[in-house]
Design an enzyme around this catalytic site. Structure first.
Site, PDB file in Angstrom:
ATOM      1  N   THR A 168       3.483   2.409  -0.488  1.00 44.48           N
ATOM      2  CA  THR A 168       2.325   2.109  -1.315  1.00 44.48           C
ATOM      3  C   THR A 168       1.915   0.591  -0.891  1.00 44.48           C
ATOM      4  O   THR A 168       0.960   0.253  -0.591  1.00 44.48           O
ATOM      5  CB  THR A 168       2.477   2.207  -2.918  1.00 44.48           C
ATOM      6  OG1 THR A 168       2.560   3.733  -2.711  1.00 44.48           O
ATOM      7  CG2 THR A 168       1.167   1.863  -3.408  1.00 44.48           C
ATOM      8  N   CYS A 169       3.048  -0.156  -0.812  1.00 45.50           N
ATOM      9  CA  CYS A 169       2.997  -1.511  -0.350  1.00 45.50           C
ATOM     10  C   CYS A 169       2.154  -1.717   0.996  1.00 45.50           C
ATOM     11  O   CYS A 169       1.353  -2.763   1.135  1.00 45.50           O
ATOM     12  CB  CYS A 169       4.343  -2.379  -0.723  1.00 45.50           C
ATOM     13  SG  CYS A 169       5.168  -2.243  -2.102  1.00 45.50           S
ATOM     14  N   SER A 170       2.463  -1.094   1.709  1.00 41.52           N
ATOM     15  CA  SER A 170       2.179  -1.333   3.197  1.00 41.52           C
ATOM     16  C   SER A 170       0.832  -0.703   3.511  1.00 41.52           C
ATOM     17  O   SER A 170       0.056  -1.286   4.092  1.00 41.52           O
ATOM     18  CB  SER A 170       3.091  -0.842   4.013  1.00 41.52           C
ATOM     19  OG  SER A 170       4.321  -1.411   4.192  1.00 41.52           O
TER      20      SER A 170
END
Length: 168
Positions: free
Chosen positions: A54-56
């Site tokens: 999700t972060c990337s």
């Protein structure tokens, strides 16, 4: 837990910067949070870990894409904070091509995350103590908007939410 109206805690984050063109690095460099936020408006977002899905795929790219809009709304700098070391944050910045749009700041020992009270215990998943996913708008070191995600969610810490708050 930190709240709207609070000053950011005294802490040092670490930043790894590469010099364009020759591949030589500068850093890691210490970033004194109080000094770096003085007189500025900062769009700060934090997340559990570099290179995580999700972060990337969503979190960081949203801020890169909204860089100009955030600047137009009065934001001086965009900061991404994660409980990773500066070298990992530098490699992640290279991978995501954040360039000069987002400062990728490592909170390697989670000191900043602990001081804000926004930690996430991911020991059961083999990731240790991490930062919760959140965003905040900071003016002259003071939190003026704070958006903390529920566990496992990505609904309120996105760039569009913080952009709307910066415009308000």
């Amino acid at each position: 837990m930190i709240k709207v109206g609070d000053k950011l805690p005294a802490a040092t984050l670490m930043e790894y910067i590469e010099v364009e063109g020759n591949g030589c690095s500068i850093g890691p460099n210490a970033v004194d949070v109080a000094k770096a936020t003085a007189g500025k408006t900062i769009a700060l977002f934090a997340l559990p870990g570099a290179f995580t899905p999700t972060c990337s795929v969503k979190h960081v790219p949203g801020y890169v894409e909204n860089h100009e809009a955030l600047k137009t709304a009065g934001v001086d700098e965009i900061w991404c904070v994660s409980v990773n070391d500066a070298f990992v944050m530098g490699a992640w910045a290279r991978e995501l091509k954040t360039g000069s749009t987002v400062r990728m700041l490592g909170d390697g020992s989670a000191d900043f995350s602990k001081a804000t009270g926004l930690t996430l215990d991911l020991n059961a998943r083999g990731m240790g103590l991490r930062s919760n996913r959140y965003s905040m708008l900071v003016k002259d070191g003071v939190v003026v908007a704070l958006n903390v995600e529920a566990p496992g969610k990505f609904e309120v810490s996105d760039a569009n939410t913080l952009l709307a708050q910066a415009k308000a």
